[in-house]
Design an enzyme around this catalytic site. Structure first.
Site, PDB file in Angstrom:
ATOM      1  N   ARG A  71      -5.860  35.631 -34.599  1.00  0.00           N
ATOM      2  CA  ARG A  71      -5.463  37.031 -34.739  1.00  0.00           C
ATOM      3  C   ARG A  71      -5.343  37.720 -33.382  1.00  0.00           C
ATOM      4  O   ARG A  71      -5.101  38.926 -33.334  1.00  0.00           O
ATOM      5  CB  ARG A  71      -6.482  37.823 -35.595  1.00  0.00           C
ATOM      6  CG  ARG A  71      -6.681  37.299 -37.019  1.00  0.00           C
ATOM      7  CD  ARG A  71      -5.480  37.542 -37.898  1.00  0.00           C
ATOM      8  NE  ARG A  71      -5.698  37.162 -39.295  1.00  0.00           N
ATOM      9  CZ  ARG A  71      -5.556  35.931 -39.759  1.00  0.00           C
ATOM     10  NH1 ARG A  71      -5.227  34.944 -38.945  1.00  0.00           N
ATOM     11  NH2 ARG A  71      -5.764  35.678 -41.050  1.00  0.00           N
ATOM     12  N   HIS A 116      -4.104  24.026 -40.498  1.00  0.00           N
ATOM     13  CA  HIS A 116      -5.148  24.800 -41.165  1.00  0.00           C
ATOM     14  C   HIS A 116      -5.475  24.235 -42.529  1.00  0.00           C
ATOM     15  O   HIS A 116      -4.685  23.515 -43.137  1.00  0.00           O
ATOM     16  CB  HIS A 116      -4.684  26.254 -41.356  1.00  0.00           C
ATOM     17  CG  HIS A 116      -4.644  27.025 -40.080  1.00  0.00           C
ATOM     18  ND1 HIS A 116      -5.715  27.752 -39.613  1.00  0.00           N
ATOM     19  CD2 HIS A 116      -3.666  27.161 -39.152  1.00  0.00           C
ATOM     20  CE1 HIS A 116      -5.389  28.310 -38.452  1.00  0.00           C
ATOM     21  NE2 HIS A 116      -4.158  27.963 -38.151  1.00  0.00           N
ATOM     22  N   GLU A 178      -0.669  24.616 -43.737  1.00  0.00           N
ATOM     23  CA  GLU A 178      -1.900  24.976 -44.445  1.00  0.00           C
ATOM     24  C   GLU A 178      -2.021  24.067 -45.657  1.00  0.00           C
ATOM     25  O   GLU A 178      -1.098  24.007 -46.476  1.00  0.00           O
ATOM     26  CB  GLU A 178      -1.780  26.423 -44.911  1.00  0.00           C
ATOM     27  CG  GLU A 178      -2.998  27.005 -45.550  1.00  0.00           C
ATOM     28  CD  GLU A 178      -3.877  27.760 -44.565  1.00  0.00           C
ATOM     29  OE1 GLU A 178      -5.090  27.496 -44.566  1.00  0.00           O
ATOM     30  OE2 GLU A 178      -3.351  28.605 -43.821  1.00  0.00           O
TER      31      GLU A 178
END
Lengths: 313, 319
Positions: A71, A116, A178
């Site tokens: 982030r 991820h 992901e």
């Protein structure tokens, strides 16, 4: 990055990031394995560099040390003056930006894959940041087709306020990978094999592109983020309801107004409001409790890509 | 806690501990809920006390702060003089020992029910120290009979000669409820409801016992710990592979010598080299990576449990 630009130049520099969240183990162990033996990820004419992005978090098997690395790749954080007071992840982001960026420059890496895991039942997911990126839409189309019949979903996080500054965003072509469901701190063989296949197909695509293959116009179905929904909470901010059993594990499936969404700890059902069908993702992701996200609502749409080919051929 | 005599008095002081591991969410949320609204835990002859066992770890959503609380209830930790540098869990274990013990004394609580989750596919598992614990075995049997659709299995964890170390060893008796699979830090509604129903059924059993119900002898299958197997590792101690897809999620299913147990990152299979068939449990539990355990080998055995004699009936206290 110009979005209407059909990729002309061949791809030269590719990176594969693992351990951006230190307890998402598939990426950690794939990258560690490839650092020892990278044969599997090499393609002729291409430099593919694996990297553990958050080594301190990996060592402690925790998501992050001071703050979420995924982030803090916005220009403000990347531009902060170096000091010991900066959170570890901001200092690390600046290092990574020097090595693989700088963000928004001609020198940055062409493609970065960021690996991820999620505790949500999302299967194989590719994350797209820009809806007008023909090269990536073509890549994702190729990967989805190659993986079939194993489903592979595309999550589009393009949104004026909800899009976040990811580690991979320093590249010209950022790709989020992901795979779930996998508990944090657990390494499942089936999930590892799925992620491994996704990378293989993506690298094959880049290699084929570089070799001059022409990819005709294509279309893919994507799920675009609309809104994040928090858990119902009490006055002290504690969670007062759980994801309802009928929504649990139902990522990507249509959710209609009036369908159950939460079950309070006292046994009452809370229903979806609004007047449109949504497609929930990141349903009950462990790491999002603190980010106040029980699930994200998405809308399904089709993205089209023009034909692309490498200009050297 | 090995050759435990059966209780001859009603069990009045019962505790339910949640959040012994701060990221095992069923117990954390049940403990917090009951601390606000303990109604679920009341019975005519007793009220169970809810305890949030590791509050700092629960607040941080971590298994522990300094050391595993559920390994800290040995006499060494409990009786050594306190110092300001003590790990958080050592201080907390001593507090719990004051609250629910002291361990091995006459003032200790009668029973502790300790709530846990696992990332392993263990379904509903009842954890007791040994088959000699007649009261605990009858309680487990009651839970199995009350919930036939759940396939509750009994796991016996105490190794011979080993001192007890878990939180429920502070009381005169206790068991663990272990429900999975659930990721750490995730609260699943289905597992939460199941845990809540099991606690209710356990307290119902204690109430029946207190009311003078007798329980006849029975035979039961249980899984007793026989050893542990670590992951394949590199010379630096890092993982070199992980649990094989054919073993993953197959807790309690027979594992035969020669069957694949690990898949190396380089692709090869590692086969099980034990001498006999075992029942693997806690397969790929996140918290056990640091303990060097990929799975626990258990032996499936049948035990004859003697009858649990009824108490001489005493009048129910007027509420």
């Amino acid at each position: 990055m110009t979005s209407h630009h059909v990729a002309e130049e061949p791809i030269k520099k590719v990176a594969i990031f693992g351990g951006t969240h230190g307890n998402e183990l598939t990426g950690v162990f794939l990258v560690k394995h490839w650092l020892e033996n990278g044969a599997e990820i090499q393609r002729t004419g291409l430099e593919v560099k694996p990297l553990i992005t958050n080594p301190r978090a990996v060592k402690k098997c925790t998501r992050y040390i001071d703050c979420d690395l995924n982030r803090v790749f916005d220009l403000e954080n990347l531009g902060k003056k170096i000091s010991e007071d900066l959170p570890y992840e901001v200092r690390r982001a600046q290092e990574i930006n020097l090595l693989f960026g700088p963000k928004n420059s001609e020198d940055s890496y062409d493609v970065i894959f960021d690996l991820h895991n999620t505790t949500s039942n999302m299967g194989c997911t590719l994350i797209l940041e820009d809806s007008r990126n023909d090269f990536l839409i073509q890549m994702f189309h190729y990967v989805k087709t190659s993986l079939a019949p194993l489903p592979c979903y595309v999550y589009l996080i393009e949104h004026p306020s909800l899009k976040y500054a990811t580690t991979r965003s320093i590249a010209k072509y950022p790709v989020g990978i992901e795979v779930g469901p996998q508990p944090h701190g657990v390494l499942r063989a089936d999930i590892l094999n799925q992620m491994r296949k996704m990378i293989k197909h993506a690298l094959d695509f880049i290699h084929d592109f570089n070799e001059g293959k022409k990819f005709p116009p294509c279309a893919i179905e994507v799920y675009k983020i609309m809104e994040k929904v928090d858990y119902p909470r009490n006055e002290s901010g504690e969670i007062a309801a759980v994801i309802h059993p009928s929504l649990q594990d139902q990522d990507w499936k249509p959710l209609h107004p009036g369908d159950p969404v939460f079950l309070t700890l006292d046994g009452k059902t809370i229903l979806l409001g609004g007047n449109c069908t949504v497609y929930p993702v990141f349903v009950n992701e462990a790491a999002y409790y603190e980010k106040k996200e029980a699930f994200a609502k998405t809308t399904k749409l089709t993205l089209n890509a023009k034909s692309i080919h490498s200009s050297l051929h | 806690m090995c050759s435990l005599p059966v209780p001859r008095e009603p069990l009045r002081r019962v505790a339910v501990t949640g959040g012994t591991h701060g990221n095992e969410m069923s117990g954390v949320y049940l403990a917090r809920h009951w601390l606000q609204a303990p109604g679920d835990l009341q019975r005519p002859s007793f009220s169970a006390t809810p305890v949030l066992a590791n509050p700092a770890a629960a607040a941080a959503c971590r298994r522990y702060m300094d050391r595993d609380l559920n390994r800290t209830f040995t006499s060494t930790f409990l009786t050594t003089k306190a110092t300001p540098d003590d790990p958080y869990e050592v201080t907390r274990a001593r507090e719990l020992n004051q609250l629910l013990g002291p361990k091995a004394s006459g003032q200790a609580f009668d029973f502790i029910l300790d709530l846990h989750n696992t990332t392993a596919n263990m379904g509903t598992c009842l954890i007791a120290d040994s088959a000699h614990n007649v009261f605990a075995m009858h309680l487990c049997h009651h839970l199995q009979l009350q919930n036939p659709e759940l396939s509750c299995r009994v796991f016996l964890y105490q190794q011979p000669g080993e001192e007890s170390y878990a939180v429920h060893s502070v009381a005169k008796n206790g068991i663990g409820l272990e429900l999975g699979p659930q990721p750490q830090g995730v609260l699943r509604a289905d597992i939460f409801s199941r845990m809540r129903a099991l606690v209710a059924a356990a307290l119902d059993f204690i109430e029946l016992f207190n009311q003078g119900v007798a329980c006849p002898a029975f035979e039961v299958e249980a899984y007793r710990i026989a050893g542990t197997v670590d992951f394949p590792r590199t010379k630096d101690g890092d993982l070199a592979g992980t649990v094989h897809p054919r073993l993953q999620d197959r807790d309690f299913e027979p594992l035969q010598p020669g069957a694949p147990i690990f898949q190396m990152f380089s692709g090869e299979d590692v086969l099980y080299e034990g001498e006999s068939t075992v029942s693997p449990v806690f397969i790929n539990e996140a918290a056990y990576y640091e303990k060097g355990i990929a799975f626990i080998q258990a032996e499936k055995l049948t035990f004859s449990v003697p009858a649990l004699p009824s108490l001489t009936p005493t009048p129910t206290p007027v509420p």
